[in-house]
Every structure is written in structure tokens, then in C-alpha cells.
Design a protein around this motif. Structure first.
Motif, short mmCIF file in Angstrom:
data_model
loop_
_atom_site.label_atom_id
_atom_site.label_comp_id
_atom_site.label_asym_id
_atom_site.label_seq_id
_atom_site.Cartn_x
_atom_site.Cartn_y
_atom_site.Cartn_z
N ARG A 669 0.89 -1.20 0.04
CA ARG A 669 0.09 -0.04 0.05
C ARG A 669 0.91 1.27 0.14
NH1 ARG A 669 -4.41 -2.51 -1.64
NH2 ARG A 669 -5.31 -3.99 0.04
N ILE A 670 0.83 2.11 -0.90
CA ILE A 670 1.50 3.41 -1.13
C ILE A 670 0.69 4.50 -0.08
CG2 ILE A 670 2.25 5.10 -2.52
CD1 ILE A 670 2.22 3.15 -4.83
N VAL A 671 -0.62 4.29 -0.52
CA VAL A 671 -1.37 5.06 0.39
C VAL A 671 -2.84 4.35 0.80
CG1 VAL A 671 -3.04 7.13 0.74
CG2 VAL A 671 -0.92 7.20 -0.64
N SER A 672 -3.23 4.25 1.90
CA SER A 672 -4.51 3.60 2.17
C SER A 672 -5.16 4.21 3.44
CB SER A 672 -4.35 2.08 2.59
OG SER A 672 -5.44 1.43 3.22
N ALA A 673 -6.61 4.36 3.48
CA ALA A 673 -7.21 4.95 4.46
C ALA A 673 -8.18 3.87 5.00
CB ALA A 673 -8.09 6.08 3.92
N TRP A 674 -7.62 2.61 4.87
CA TRP A 674 -8.43 1.43 5.31
C TRP A 674 -8.99 1.47 6.70
CZ3 TRP A 674 -8.89 -3.06 8.36
CH2 TRP A 674 -9.74 -4.09 7.77
N ALA A 675 -10.19 1.37 7.03
CA ALA A 675 -11.02 1.31 8.48
C ALA A 675 -11.40 0.00 8.73
CB ALA A 675 -12.01 2.28 8.42
N VAL A 682 -10.06 5.28 0.11
CA VAL A 682 -8.93 5.52 -1.02
C VAL A 682 -7.91 4.69 -0.53
CG1 VAL A 682 -7.94 7.30 0.04
CG2 VAL A 682 -7.59 7.06 -2.18
N ARG A 683 -7.21 3.80 -1.71
CA ARG A 683 -6.31 3.27 -1.62
C ARG A 683 -5.35 3.36 -2.98
NH1 ARG A 683 -8.40 -2.82 -1.93
NH2 ARG A 683 -9.14 -2.31 -0.03
N VAL A 684 -3.93 3.24 -2.80
CA VAL A 684 -3.04 3.25 -4.11
C VAL A 684 -2.12 2.19 -3.89
CG1 VAL A 684 -1.48 4.24 -5.51
CG2 VAL A 684 -3.17 5.68 -4.36
N SER A 685 -1.89 1.18 -4.48
CA SER A 685 -1.30 -0.07 -4.23
C SER A 685 -0.30 -0.28 -5.47
CB SER A 685 -2.29 -1.36 -4.52
OG SER A 685 -3.54 -1.26 -3.36
N PHE A 686 0.82 -0.93 -5.06
CA PHE A 686 1.83 -1.42 -6.14
C PHE A 686 1.92 -3.08 -5.89
CE2 PHE A 686 6.34 -2.34 -7.11
CZ PHE A 686 6.45 -1.69 -8.40
N GLY A 694 -7.88 1.86 -5.87
CA GLY A 694 -9.13 1.28 -5.52
C GLY A 694 -9.93 2.02 -4.48
N VAL A 695 -11.21 1.63 -4.33
CA VAL A 695 -12.17 2.23 -3.27
C VAL A 695 -12.99 1.05 -2.77
CG1 VAL A 695 -14.27 3.68 -3.02
CG2 VAL A 695 -12.44 4.42 -4.08
N GLU A 696 -12.98 0.96 -1.56
CA GLU A 696 -14.12 0.04 -0.83
C GLU A 696 -15.09 0.94 -0.20
OE1 GLU A 696 -12.48 -3.06 1.82
OE2 GLU A 696 -11.19 -3.71 0.28
N ASN A 697 -16.32 0.85 -0.58
CA ASN A 697 -17.35 1.81 -0.16
C ASN A 697 -19.03 1.02 -0.21
OD1 ASN A 697 -18.72 4.81 -0.56
ND2 ASN A 697 -18.34 3.78 1.30
N GLY A 698 -18.61 -0.30 0.46
CA GLY A 698 -19.86 -1.07 0.40
C GLY A 698 -19.44 -2.48 -0.53
N ARG A 699 -18.67 -2.05 -1.35
CA ARG A 699 -18.18 -3.07 -2.04
C ARG A 699 -16.78 -2.62 -2.66
NH1 ARG A 699 -20.90 -4.16 -8.09
NH2 ARG A 699 -18.43 -4.68 -8.33
N ILE A 700 -16.16 -3.50 -3.59
CA ILE A 700 -14.86 -2.77 -3.92
C ILE A 700 -14.64 -2.41 -5.53
CG2 ILE A 700 -12.44 -3.81 -4.40
CD1 ILE A 700 -13.29 -5.96 -2.06
N TRP A 701 -14.30 -1.63 -5.77
CA TRP A 701 -13.94 -1.05 -7.21
C TRP A 701 -12.36 -0.81 -7.41
CZ3 TRP A 701 -17.95 1.12 -4.26
CH2 TRP A 701 -19.10 0.79 -4.72
#
Length: 798
Positions: A669-675, A682-686, A694-701
């Protein structure tokens, strides 16, 4: 022309007969809808899939004697049923034409089913040549006749002549149009004289009760299907009788039912004015008669516009003030729009595309998992009932399969309607692209492919319209009204190609062969509100694709709900209001977090809570210690935020993976606000595949991963709105993901933002190995020019 006295009788008998025949489809008292899902899976873009499914349904809804069923009930007491008035002449004629029409545009059709339908159609004309007959029961003689079936039977004959060159069908059609011409032209040509000419008077006396129209106005208001068949038969064969019938009915229609101002009057059953409008426009195209075309256009623009929805839904019957529609009506509307566009008004192609995406395709029953077992279904098919009827159309509401206002005909998908929907889709496919000897024109942005061109639409793919021409020449692309020509970017490979825009048409004069031409533009969202039977109905469009609507409290909906299913709690309402107030304090820029990562930050409302094991590194400009380096093992930063934006945001940063790492992580995870699970705004992954967002807000995109070079800095920007997630690399859009079930607004419990790791993920922390520079988060969606500025060198802009 026959001058019989006109009497305002309309065609009430057709609507009444239909309603009586399907009365058993009305909802059973106490029907349990709790097992029905809120939404069904739909197709809103794939024309060939829709046509193939329709062919499947038409081919598998014949009874053991070879007769087509008419009634099809799918949701309550699922069953198929024969109808003595409509099954043979009506369903067979229309279904045969649909099968042949689908085959002509490249859909595979089993010849055995064509042969079965041909046998029924020709048998229906064996005793008489003007009106096709029906058997009272399967196996009985075809000795029941009804005027309303005349056009459907003729459509079957026209299909056999056009696509099979069938001599028997031609002979029957010639005699039918000759008798119909006599009926229109001769004063005393009534039912009794017709019966004597065709020897019907020697058969059962009940034929005298058949519904032969006795007034001009009856013909005017019930002759649309005959008019269409007559015009097409004249086009195919040059038949003078057919042309006389077509013009005779058209003139009656103009005189009695199609005023110059386009108003609808005297109609309840909407299929009649819709079919007449389509047939009149078709005759106008064939004969190049501007008088007929103006009447058809007036009805389309005035009378029909007043009763249709923005997505192309039209009611089945105006008298009932119901949300019940009929897919036939939408198909006739679409075919009329195509005729208007082909006449020389190309703006109607956009109506065609919008109505097809917004209602015609989604209303097809493809998700058969919602269909219960059919207790009354006879064992006359190898397929289970649900699979047997996959691909049918019926009486949908504008928002789903089940109407919530006066829901008569609930769960009905009658089989003459299936053919209407199939022909509408085939017509759209046929006119997606048109060509001359040296040019090709893309009229509608659907996937399309033939031996001369391949088109890939932007909505279902990567956001770009992609075109490959098989031979060089001029390429024209119709531009929809919502498109800003200034946002157009046209490339071949990575290089721009010269183009011009004239009269909403993009023109490339020398388009190359076998090279992908990409058309990129901003596709905006827009909301529409209309009144549907005294209730507000909202629609959200992304270009010409419908992405969400009001649910109207219905199950089996086609699209996501435009707002949340549950109203916000008081606490959530207070938090949203506080978030809005907080964003207002940040000014127009809405920059709420800025970490240069060479200090604790500037212009930021966030608070640095933790920085552990982070080492300084040269930044993207070569400044020593200007960036932060993370070791992929324990290095981490944590920033506290007072709120997270409720509607939209943009995250911008520079990143450089460590070239020495032996193997990129499964998910760093470069950036993650995972709760928590399904709450990561918001997430930025490598990973080994590259950088993704990606975004998780009730489901994953999640976007696709974009490969990064380890020997240079890369700028990444992630833009999130209510309805999409976009990833920009070095200022260019590389992927866009439509958020299919948009939350409204963003709900999250996240407060801490992790940099270089996921602060709430145990046991490994999902650490990132590499360098990060100049991290920013804005409480708004930045535009493409703003993102390009962030990604550019410092001296690129004055």
C-alpha cells in the motif's frame, strides 16, 4: 378511395381482447415478493447478445404440434399458454420475420425453427388470402380470423419473400394485397363480399363475427402493421397493389388520426399510434414523400414525446395510468428515430442509442435465476422452463420488470412482443455504421464489427471510442449533443491524427487501414427529473448510458438506486453536514492534505501522528532529502484527518519503486485509509503488475494495474466521484472504472491515512518499498488540465 362514413370506433377491441387473454397474469392476492431480489443482472450495451437471446427464446417456445405459444408468464404461476386468437397468425408471422431478420445480420438461427414457423404462417393463409387464420385449439383447422392479425401475418410473408425468395409466400402476399386494395377502393367491399370471394361463407357461420373494419377511421387506427408490410413489400417487389394499400392506409391515417401538430387523440392502446408512426416514416423513406415524413416526425416530437420517458419507455395503455409498459412500443419508437435520422436528421441517432441502452436492452429477461419453477408447464421441451424463456421481453416499467403503479400484466412476457424487441435490436445493429464507396460513418457508439470496420464503444471498455477500418478512406463519427468538441483527442497509436468537426460530425479525411483510431473525450454525467404518473422519477446518465434511476419501491430493478435505500441517521446527517462545512473553510482549491515529504507538510489540515523508519531520499527534482523512502518492512507514516470528503476527491502523488527489491509485494500500500472490511475510501497499491487504485465503499472497485519504471519518478492521480474512479499516470487517463452501485454520499469510518502501509491491516501491514514525494488530497474532482499541471515539470507552465 372508399368514402364510407367515418365513425369514432378506434381499436378498443384489440386492447380489450389482449387484456382478457392475459387476465390471469394479474398479481395473485397475497403474492410473496420477498424472495425477489432488488435488482437483476441486465445487458445495457451488447446488441448481439440481446439478439442471440431473443432468437433462443423464439426458437424454444413452440408447442409439441409446432404452434407458437402466445402467453408467457414468468414470475407468478410461471407457464406458457396457447391463444386461439393470437398464437398462430400473430405470433408466428412476427416471430418468423424476427428470426429471418436476426439471421440477416449474422446471428445463428437453427433452420429447423425457421421451417416450423414458415409452416404455421403458410397454413394460416391456406384457406384465405387477406387475413391469416388461427386454430381454436392446437391441431384444429385454421378457421378463426381477426383483422388485428393481418399485419403480423403479412410481416411473415414479407420476411419469406425478402430473405428466402419463397414463391408460395409471394403468391399469398400478392393475393392478400390485391384483396386489401379492393377493400380500400370499392364502396361495397365489406366482410360478406370478402367471405363470398374467398369461399369463407361455405365454412363455419361464426366467421361472420370476425372483426373486419367497416369504417375509414377503424382502418386508420388499426392499420399500422399492414401499412408497414405493404410499404416493405412494394420496396422488395415493386407491387402496385402493395403501394396502393400503403398509400391508401397512410392517407386515411393522415386524415383521421395523424394531425399536423402531432397530438395524440382517441388512443388508449399505445402500440397503435407507435406502429402507425413507424410505418408512416418507413413509407416516407421508401417513396421519398416529405408529407408523410413530416406527419411521422410531428407525432414523434409532440404526441409520443408527451407520453414517453427519457429512456424510451412507453406505456402499454393510456387509460390505466400505470407504470406498465410494452417493449413493442419502445421498439417502434426506436425504428421511427432511425427513419428520421436516415431521412437527413442525424440527431435522431442519439435518441436511438439512448433508448436502446436505457430501456430496450435492459428490459430483456436475461437473469432467469429470478424465475420460480413452472408447476403448470407441459413437458414439451428438453430445457427447464426458466432457460427456455431466457431472452423474452414483455411489459416492463421504466425502472424494472415489475411496475409499482397499477401493476396489471405483472410478470408477463408475451411472445409476439419478443419478436418486436428483436427486430428493434436488429435495426439498431444494421444502422450502427453506414458507408459509401469511399467513406464510413459511425452513427451510434455500440460495439460493431463486420468485414470493413470494427468499433468498440467507450462505456463497456476503457473510456475511449476505438475504431479500426479494414481499408483506408474517410471516417465520420457522429458526435452526441452532450460532447464538447473542445475536449476531443484523436490518436493513432500514440500520435495525434488530423481531424475536423462539422455539424456534430467528426471527420478524418485520410483514416489509415488496420490501425486503431482512438477518440477520447470527456463523457459527462447529467441528471434528469420527470413526472411519472404523478411521481417524480430521476435518471442519471453517463453520456448516453443510463447508470442509475429512482427505484420507485420496485423489486427486479434494472439499474442502481439513485439514492441510498435507507435514509441517513441523525448522527450520519450531522457528520455529513459537518464535512460540508469543513470543506467550505478550505476555499475554492479544497486542498486538505499536502505532504511535500521533505518536512511535516504545508497547507495541510491533517496531523502527522506517526513516522517510523522513514528515510530521506532525493526527490523527483534531484533535491537531496526532498522525498520519503520506505523499506517495505516496517517504514510507515500515519496522518490523522478530521473528515473524509463526502462526495468526491483527488489524490495526487509522485512514486518511485525501489529497483533493488527482489520481488514486488503481493499488495504493497502506497496510500491507504482502510478502516475495516469494505470501508477504504482511497487506496493506491503497488504489486508485480504495477500501480492500481481502488475504493471500498460497501463493495470493491479497482482500476487495472499500470506498470511503473523503477528508474524514474512517476506521477499518479486518482479521481473519485459518486459514479466513477479514474487513474491518471503522468497526466494521462489510463483507466476508468464505473461505480455500478454508487453510494450516496461516501460513507466511511476512516480517519487515519497510512502512507507506505495499511495502518489497520494485520499481521503484515501491506508495506510498500520505494519512495514517495509531494502527496496531495483535494476535496473535489480535479479536471484533466489541473492534473496535467501537477504531473508536469515545474517550468512547464508560466
Amino acid at each position: 378511395m372508399n368514402r364510407r362514413a367515418s365513425k369514432a370506433v378506434g381499436a378498443w377491441w384489440l386492447a380489450a381482447a389482449l387484456i382478457v387473454s392475459v387476465a390471469s397474469a394479474w398479481p395473485a392476492a397475497g403474492a410473496d415478493e420477498s424472495a425477489w431480489p432488488a435488482r437483476v443482472a441486465v445487458n445495457d450495451h451488447d446488441l448481439r447478445r440481446a439478439l442471440s437471446a431473443a432468437v433462443h427464446a423464439i426458437s424454444h417456445t413452440l408447442d409439441p404440434t409446432g404452434l407458437p405459444y402466445f402467453e408467457c408468464h414468468a414470475l407468478e404461476r410461471p407457464r406458457l399458454a396457447f391463444n386461439p386468437q393470437f398464437s398462430a397468425a400473430n405470433v408466428a408471422g412476427r416471430s418468423l420475420y424476427a428470426l429471418l431478420r436476426a439471421r440477416a445480420v449474422g446471428i445463428e438461427v437453427d433452420p429447423a425453427f425457421v421451417a416450423q414457423y414458415r409452416q404455421v404462417v403458410l397454413e394460416s393463409y391456406r384457406l384465405t388470402r387477406a387475413m391469416p387464420g388461427n386454430p381454436e385449439t392446437p391441431g384444429a383447422p385454421y378457421n378463426r380470423y381477426h383483422w388485428s392479425n393481418t399485419g403480423a401475418g403479412l410481416r411473415g410473408l414479407v420476411g419469406l419473400v425478402e430473405f428466402e425468395n419463397d414463391d408460395t409466400a409471394r403468391r399469398y402476399a400478392d393475393e392478400a394485397f390485391h384483396l386489401l386494395r379492393m377493400h380500400l377502393a370499392e364502396e361495397d367491399f365489406n366482410w360478406r363480399r370478402y367471405a363470398r370471394l374467398t369461399q369463407l361463407d361455405q365454412l363455419d357461420p361464426k366467421f361472420d363475427a370476425a372483426r373486419w373494419p367497416e369504417t375509414e377511421e377503424t382502418v386508420a387506427r388499426s392499420g399500422g402493421f399492414i401499412l408497414w408490410a405493404a410499404a416493405e413489400y412494394h420496396r422488395l417487389t415493386g407491387s402496385a397493389d402493395a403501394l396502393a394499400v400503403a398509400r391508401g392506409i397512410a392517407d386515411l391515417h393522415v386524415r383521421h388520426a395523424a394531425p399536423a401538430d402531432g397530438r395524440l387523440a382517441g388512443y388508449d392502446h399505445v402500440f397503435e399510434p407507435a406502429a402507425e408512426m413507424n410505418a408512416l416514416a418507413r413509407l416516407a423513406l421508401i417513396t421519398r414523400d416529405i408529407h408523410y415524413m413530416r406527419r411521422a416526425r410531428a407525432r414523434y416530437d409532440v404526441g409520443v414525446r408527451a407520453i414517453r420517458s427519457a429512456n424510451g419507455w412507453m406505456p402499454e395503455n393510456l387509460a390505466f395510468r400505470a407504470d406498465v409498459g410494452e417493449i413493442n412500443n419502445t421498439a417502434e419508437l426506436i425504428e421511427t428515430a432511425l427513419s428520421l435520422a436516415r431521412w437527413g436528421w442525424p440527431q435522431y441517432y442519439q435518441d436511438t442509442e439512448r433508448f436502446t441502452r436505457g430501456h430496450l436492452l435492459p428490459a430483456q429477461l436475461l437473469d432467469v435465476s429470478v424465475i420460480p419453477a413452472a408447476a403448470d408447464e407441459p413437458p414439451d421441451s428438453e430445457l427447464p422452463f426458466a432457460e427456455r424463456i431466457r431472452g423474452v421481453w414483455g411489459f416492463p416499467a421504466p425502472y424494472g420488470h415489475v411496475a409499482t403503479r397499477n401493476s396489471y400484466l405483472r410478470g408477463a412476457f408475451h411472445l409476439d412482443i419478443v419478436s418486436g424487441g428483436a427486430v428493434g435490436v436488429a435495426e439498431v445493429w444494421k444502422h450502427c455504421v453506414e458507408r459509401t464507396t469511399d467513406s464510413q460513418t459511425v452513427n451510434m457508439w455500440f460495439d460493431y464489427e463486420d468485414e470493413l470496420i470494427r468499433v468498440r464503444e467507450p462505456y463497456a471498455h476503457d473510456g475511449s471510442l476505438s475504431i479500426v477500418m479494414r481499408a483506408p478512406g474517410t471516417l465520420r463519427v457522429r458526435l452526441p449533443h452532450w460532447l464538447d468538441p473542445g475536449s476531443l483527442r484523436v490518436t493513432v497509436g500514440d500520435e495525434p491524427i488530423a481531424f475536423e468537426v462539422a455539424e456534430r460530425m467528426l471527420v478524418i479525411r485520410s483514416a489509415p487501414a488496420e490501425r486503431e483510431i482512438r477518440v477520447d473525450c470527456a463523457i459527462p454525467y447529467r441528471a434528469e427529473r420527470e413526472t411519472l404518473n404523478d411521481r417524480s422519477f430521476d435518471l442519471l446518465w453517463h453520456g448516453d448510458r443510463l447508470v442509475a434511476t429512482s427505484s420507485m419501491g420496485a423489486p427486479l430493478r434494472f439499474f442502481p438506486e439513485l439514492s441510498t435505500d435507507a435514509p441517513p441517521t441523525d448522527a450520519r446527517r450531522e457528520r455529513l453536514e459537518a464535512t460540508r462545512n469543513w470543506l467550505e473553510t478550505l476555499g475554492a482549491e479544497r486542498l486538505f492534505l499536502h505532504l511535500p515529504l521533505d518536512a511535516e507538510g504545508s497547507g495541510s489540515v491533517g496531523q502527522l501522528l506517526e513516522s517510523h523508519g522513514v528515510q530521506p531520499a532525493p526527490d523527483r527534482l534531484g533535491n537531496a532529502g526532498g522525498a520519503a523512502c520506505f523499506d517495505g518492512v516496517q517504514s510507515r507514516m500515519r496522518v490523522a484527518l478530521p473528515y473524509f470528503p463526502e462526495r468526491e476527491f483527488t489524490l495526487s502523488l509522485w512514486v518511485k519503486p525501489d529497483p533493488q527489491q527482489p520481488e514486488p509485494p503481493r499488495e504493497g500500500r502506497i496510500v491507504s485509509a482502510w478502516a475495516e472490511v469494505l470501508d477504504d475510501p482511497v487506496r493506491v497499491s503497488f504489486s508485480r503488475d504495477g500501480l492500481s487504485a481502488g475504493v471500498e465503499n460497501g463493495r470493491i472497485w479497482r482500476t487495472d494495474a499500470f506498470p511503473l519504471s523503477a528508474d524514474r519518478w512517476t506521477h499518479a492521480a486518482i479521481v473519485r466521484t459518486d459514479y466513477d474512479l479514474r487513474l491518471f499516470i503522468d497526466g494521462a487517463l489510463v483507466d476508468s472504472v464505473r461505480i455500478h452501485h454508487p453510494p450516496d454520499p461516501i460513507h466511511t469510518r476512516a480517519q487515519d491515512l497510512g502512507i507506505g502501509w495499511n495502518p489497520n491491516h494485520a499481521p503484515d501491514g501491506e508495506f510498500f518499498r520505494g519512495a514517495v514525494d509531494d502527496l496531495r488530497i483535494y476535496g473535489r474532482a480535479l479536471g484533466e488540465d489541473e492534473i496535467r499541471r501537477l504531473a508536469a515539470p515545474p517550468d512547464a507552465f508560466p
